[in-house]
Design a protein around this motif. Sequence first.
Motif, short mmCIF file in Angstrom:
data_model
loop_
_atom_site.label_atom_id
_atom_site.label_comp_id
_atom_site.label_asym_id
_atom_site.label_seq_id
_atom_site.Cartn_x
_atom_site.Cartn_y
_atom_site.Cartn_z
N HIS A 111 4.74 19.46 17.99
CA HIS A 111 5.63 20.28 17.25
C HIS A 111 5.91 21.54 18.20
O HIS A 111 7.03 21.61 18.46
CB HIS A 111 4.75 20.71 16.04
CG HIS A 111 5.86 21.53 15.20
ND1 HIS A 111 7.07 21.30 14.84
CD2 HIS A 111 5.46 23.04 15.15
CE1 HIS A 111 7.59 22.47 14.14
NE2 HIS A 111 6.89 23.45 14.38
N HIS A 115 9.40 22.92 19.96
CA HIS A 115 10.04 24.11 20.08
C HIS A 115 10.55 24.75 21.35
O HIS A 115 11.49 25.36 21.45
CB HIS A 115 9.04 25.33 19.41
CG HIS A 115 9.24 25.25 17.80
ND1 HIS A 115 10.38 25.68 17.27
CD2 HIS A 115 8.13 25.09 16.92
CE1 HIS A 115 10.09 25.56 15.65
NE2 HIS A 115 8.84 25.19 15.56
N SER A 136 6.28 31.30 15.91
CA SER A 136 6.63 30.84 14.56
C SER A 136 5.93 31.00 13.61
O SER A 136 5.09 31.82 14.08
CB SER A 136 6.52 29.19 14.79
OG SER A 136 5.42 28.66 15.03
N ASP A 309 12.34 25.15 12.21
CA ASP A 309 12.17 23.69 12.47
C ASP A 309 13.38 22.62 12.25
O ASP A 309 14.06 22.96 11.42
CB ASP A 309 10.96 23.26 11.47
CG ASP A 309 9.63 24.03 11.74
OD1 ASP A 309 9.61 24.33 12.59
OD2 ASP A 309 8.81 23.95 10.93
ZN ZN Z 1 8.11 25.27 13.71
#
Ligand code: ZN
Length: 336
Positions: A111, A115, A136, A309
């Motif tokens: 993840h 980003h 984040s 996201d």
């Molecule tokens: Zn995120």
Amino acid sequence: MQILGIETSCDETCAAVVEDGRRVRASVVASQVALHRKYGGVVPEIASRAHLEALVPVVEEAMKEAGIDADAIDAVAVVHRPGLIGSLLLGLTAAKTLAWLHGRPLVGVDHVESHIYAASLERPAPVFPCVALIVSGGHTSLYRCDGPREQTRLGATTDDAAGEAFDKVASLLGLPYPGGPSIDAAAAHGSPKAVPFSRPWLGRDSFDFSFSGVKTAVLYHVRGQGAGAKRRRTHLSDPEVADVAASFQECVVDVLVGKTVRAADACGLDRIVLGGGVAANRRLRERMRRAAEEAGLDLVLPEMRFCTDNAAMVAGLAYHHVRAGQGDDLDLEARA
Ligand code: ZN
Ligand code: KG4
């Protein structure tokens, strides 16, 4: 190469189709904000159930928007770490099922790495090498990035992530959920110099971050026990809330900008990339733009829709994994 991406690591159900790692043919995000609002934060069980309901329609919508059918998909990419375990498992199971059903390779994606990749979407030229700041709800980290698959972490938060601090401070100030965008909006009407919160630099050479102290300082200020507070109080007026929001935001932004510019200098790199939900913060974008200009650095900001996201960043990064021959078996596991 057309890659279908799926992202369910937290509270958004996302699917996207990306061509050759850059061209976003479709990016669909089903937000769960309304479901979690009354709890003031993400409730993992509710998030999992909502992913279960949204996944099939979101994937179908992405395919429809891209104007292709399943046969045209070359690989299925999915975030399998890190995130809420129940949420991750739903996206992973959907991706495995689609990969198996259509006989396509499965590609697991990290993840946070995705980003970093968000700034590369819809851009003709590569952004690497660069220094990347990922801010984040769960992460605040600085990386040296020599390619889409080559990252070296320079520093990270030692306690709260920047987004988490925004969310908690918003809640202390009685601002609506989700907190980050609320602070961003409230701060626009306040003075960033109203409250001099001390900046957590953690030593001159450190690339680590710490935002829990600022959060506590806001708490004491709101309760009227902080330095400079005139009286004990529990309710702030709207202008006071705006001032505290702007001062807190400025404190966080000062540290994020200062360390990122210094990291670029230390690495001898002339490009900075931002990513993560907090990269949507207007003050951070503006201050980073100014600082980069003054330091003669190139700044690449992802489009707003690719900061928070989304699955386009997942499908985009997966293209580079596929090209490098990296794929995963159907026993790929989710990691919280
Ligand atoms: Zn995120
Ligand atoms: O990347 P993201 O969508 O999910 C995680 O991976 O955590 O980031 C969500 C975080 C939340 O903490 C949210 O409050 C914050 O990003 N955020 C913002 C803004 N928009 C979202 N923080 C500050 N200013 C914003 N405009």
